[in-house]
Write a protein that holds these residues in place. Structure first.
Motif, short mmCIF file in Angstrom:
data_model
loop_
_atom_site.label_atom_id
_atom_site.label_comp_id
_atom_site.label_asym_id
_atom_site.label_seq_id
_atom_site.Cartn_x
_atom_site.Cartn_y
_atom_site.Cartn_z
N ASP A 42 -49.00 33.65 -28.20
CA ASP A 42 -49.90 34.38 -29.08
C ASP A 42 -50.17 33.62 -30.37
O ASP A 42 -51.06 33.97 -31.14
N LYS A 43 -49.41 32.55 -30.64
CA LYS A 43 -49.56 31.83 -31.89
C LYS A 43 -49.96 30.36 -31.72
O LYS A 43 -50.65 29.81 -32.55
N ALA A 44 -49.50 29.70 -30.67
CA ALA A 44 -49.72 28.27 -30.56
C ALA A 44 -49.50 27.82 -29.12
O ALA A 44 -49.02 28.58 -28.27
N THR A 45 -49.86 26.55 -28.85
CA THR A 45 -49.55 25.93 -27.56
C THR A 45 -48.25 25.16 -27.71
O THR A 45 -48.13 24.30 -28.59
N MET A 46 -47.29 25.46 -26.85
CA MET A 46 -45.96 24.88 -26.99
C MET A 46 -45.50 24.29 -25.68
O MET A 46 -45.99 24.63 -24.60
N GLU A 47 -44.54 23.38 -25.77
CA GLU A 47 -43.97 22.73 -24.60
C GLU A 47 -42.77 23.51 -24.10
O GLU A 47 -41.99 24.04 -24.90
N PHE A 48 -42.61 23.57 -22.80
CA PHE A 48 -41.53 24.32 -22.15
C PHE A 48 -40.64 23.33 -21.41
O PHE A 48 -41.12 22.53 -20.61
N GLU A 49 -39.34 23.38 -21.70
CA GLU A 49 -38.40 22.40 -21.16
C GLU A 49 -37.54 22.99 -20.05
O GLU A 49 -37.28 24.19 -20.01
N ALA A 50 -37.07 22.12 -19.18
CA ALA A 50 -36.10 22.50 -18.16
C ALA A 50 -34.73 22.67 -18.81
O ALA A 50 -34.39 21.96 -19.76
N VAL A 51 -33.95 23.60 -18.30
CA VAL A 51 -32.58 23.78 -18.78
C VAL A 51 -31.57 23.47 -17.69
O VAL A 51 -30.38 23.61 -17.88
N ASP A 52 -32.04 23.03 -16.52
CA ASP A 52 -31.17 22.69 -15.42
C ASP A 52 -31.79 21.51 -14.68
O ASP A 52 -32.95 21.16 -14.89
N GLU A 53 -31.03 20.92 -13.79
CA GLU A 53 -31.54 19.80 -13.02
C GLU A 53 -31.83 20.25 -11.60
O GLU A 53 -31.23 21.20 -11.09
N GLY A 54 -32.75 19.58 -10.95
CA GLY A 54 -33.09 19.92 -9.58
C GLY A 54 -34.45 19.37 -9.21
O GLY A 54 -34.97 18.46 -9.87
N VAL A 55 -35.03 19.93 -8.18
CA VAL A 55 -36.33 19.49 -7.67
C VAL A 55 -37.29 20.67 -7.72
O VAL A 55 -36.93 21.80 -7.34
N ILE A 56 -38.51 20.43 -8.20
CA ILE A 56 -39.53 21.48 -8.22
C ILE A 56 -39.93 21.77 -6.77
O ILE A 56 -40.63 20.98 -6.13
N GLY A 57 -39.46 22.90 -6.25
CA GLY A 57 -39.73 23.24 -4.86
C GLY A 57 -41.08 23.89 -4.66
O GLY A 57 -41.74 23.66 -3.64
N LYS A 58 -41.49 24.70 -5.62
CA LYS A 58 -42.77 25.39 -5.47
C LYS A 58 -43.27 25.80 -6.85
O LYS A 58 -42.50 26.29 -7.68
N ILE A 59 -44.56 25.61 -7.08
CA ILE A 59 -45.22 26.12 -8.28
C ILE A 59 -45.92 27.42 -7.91
O ILE A 59 -46.80 27.44 -7.05
N ILE A 60 -45.48 28.52 -8.53
CA ILE A 60 -45.99 29.85 -8.18
C ILE A 60 -47.25 30.19 -8.95
O ILE A 60 -48.20 30.74 -8.40
#
Length: 444
Positions: A42-60
């Motif tokens: 609602d205020k800005a465009t921000m970056e979102f970080e991973a907090v765990d390791e692994g493989v991106i299995g699916k983008i929902i």
């Protein structure tokens, strides 16, 4: 075990956001701290970080999707060694971006992951290792390291999603670490930080539209900021018992002093505004009347020691209230430079959350627009806000009883009666007025 990556709450007022851009694709390997996506709050465009390791299995949720509810699944993260079949077994629910309904609860085959923004958004506090019976949730890599080091996973506090033990937890663990006393059941999904917006009251959109049937009009889509401003101000007027204190302040001494200072500071490229003096005067007044330096915290008050002053900045489609922290300790030139920087970045929507959160008090100055006086709405959880009008020449009675002309500025202090009573508010406004009418004392 496959893990659901959830839409994060990247600002204290965020209920939903736009997934502007994915920075990873299916099949990519990610580690803790890697950037996953850009999210418009609602205020800005921000970056979102991973907090765990692994493989991106699916983008929902596809990039560009608007109205994605906080805590809705947006992707599936696979553990090392898992294959794509784990995604199918997860049966991850998709975010409902049209009906506004809450996302379905995670299935047993998945765990929700919580993230945080690079620009000041805090991650959820580490929770104890999530357990089910005798089972401890940990990544395969963490299990292997624990086995090699002879560590008991049940005695390690996990910092991953829902208390899951990750690599860093095991590497930093000490043998014989005490067990966590926290409950063993998985943590429930957190709500958006800050207070929820109040429910809209009055007529529905369909009812309003019917009233103007046959008339020429244009529907204006609300962006996240306008929705948040509407919800928070509705909540503020419905739940905060406002009262108002009004006062005229003579500016002649301040304008003369400001002119002298600006002439001397011209070589340094510094030009002080009247608003800079108002910020300093209010910051010092919060120190002089410390009981007014307070906020409402639900079932208690918090009295702040520093003077953290928020200043409303109008931008296209809404406003920001960046906070000048420790304003009472800063010089007028330092406050001026900081305010210019915050205002510029606010208009570009480049402020980090920590730069517009907090403060006990705010200033809203519409004097530059020629407004004589107005009543400002308190921005929760602040205890008060000062509405500042334009300084105009008026006839006044001088100390000698003669009528003379003076530059007078009208101000209105909106006060939360739960935090500040009438007499206390009057003392606070008096201190502000005295600082502005005797500006040289602000340099002492």
């Amino acid at each position: 075990m496959a893990t659901e990556i959830l839409m994060p709450a990247l600002s204290p007022t965020m209920e939903e956001g736009t997934l502007a851009k994915w920075l990873v694709k299916e099949g990519d390997t990610v580690s803790s701290g890697d950037l996953l996506a850009e999210i418009e709050t609602d205020k800005a465009t921000m970056e979102f970080e991973a907090v765990d390791e692994g493989v991106i299995g699916k983008i929902i949720v596809a990039e560009g999707t608007e109205g994605v509810k906080v805590n809705s699944p947006i992707a599936i993260l696979l553990e090392e060694g898992e294959d794509a079949s784990a995604v199918d077994s997860a049966s991850a629910p998709k975010a409902d971006t049209s009906s506004g309904t809450a996302p379905a609860e995670p299935s047993e085959a998945t765990e929700p992951a919580k993230g945080y923004g690079r620009d000041g958004g805090a991650a959820a506090a580490p929770a104890p290792a999530a357990q089910s019976g005798d089972r401890v949730f940990a990544t395969p890599l963490a299990r292997r390291i624990a086995k090699d080091k002879g560590l008991d996973l049940s005695q390690i506090k996990g910092s991953g999603p829902r208390g899951r033990i990750v690599k860093s937890d095991v590497e930093n663990a000490k043998p014989g670490a005490a067990k966590s006393e926290a409950a063993a059941t998985p943590a429930a999904k957190t709500e958006t930080a800050g207070q929820k917006p109040a429910m809209a009251a009055g007529m529905s959109a369909d009812q309003v539209i019917k009233m103007f049937d046959g008339r020429d009009f244009e529907e204006v889509k609300l962006d996240g900021m306008r929705k948040t401003v509407a919800a928070r101000l509705t909540e503020a007027k419905q739940t905060i018992p406002h009262f108002y204190l009004r006062r005229d302040i003579r500016l002649d001494a301040l304008l003369k002093f400001r002119g002298q200072l600006n002439k001397q500071l011209e070589g340094r490229g510094v030009k002080l505004s009247v608003n800079d003096f108002i910020i300093k005067a209010c910051a010092l007044a919060l120190q002089e009347v410390p009981d007014a330096n307070a906020v409402w915290a639900g079932d208690r008050m918090l009295r702040l020691k520093p003077s953290d002053v928020a200043v409303a900045v109008a931008i296209d489609g809404g406003l920001f209230t960046p906070v000048l922290k420790d304003a009472h300790l800063k010089s007028l030139s330092a406050l001026s430079a900081e305010m210019k920087d915050l205002a510029t970045r606010a208009r570009d929507r480049k402020l980090a959350p920590h730069e517009y959160q907090g403060g006990s008090f705010a200033i809203s100055n519409l004097g530059m627009f020629g407004i004589d006086n107005f009543d400002a709405v308190i921005n929760p959880p602040h205890g008060s806000i000062l509405a500042v009008g334009v300084g105009v020449k008026k006839p006044v009675i001088g100390s000698d009883g003669e009528i003379t002309a003076a530059t007078v500025m009208s101000v209105t202090l909106s006060v939360d009666h739960r935090v500040i009573d009438g007499a206390l508010g009057a003392d606070f406004l008096k201190a502000i007025a005295q600082n502005l009418e005797n500006p040289i004392t602000m340099l002492a």
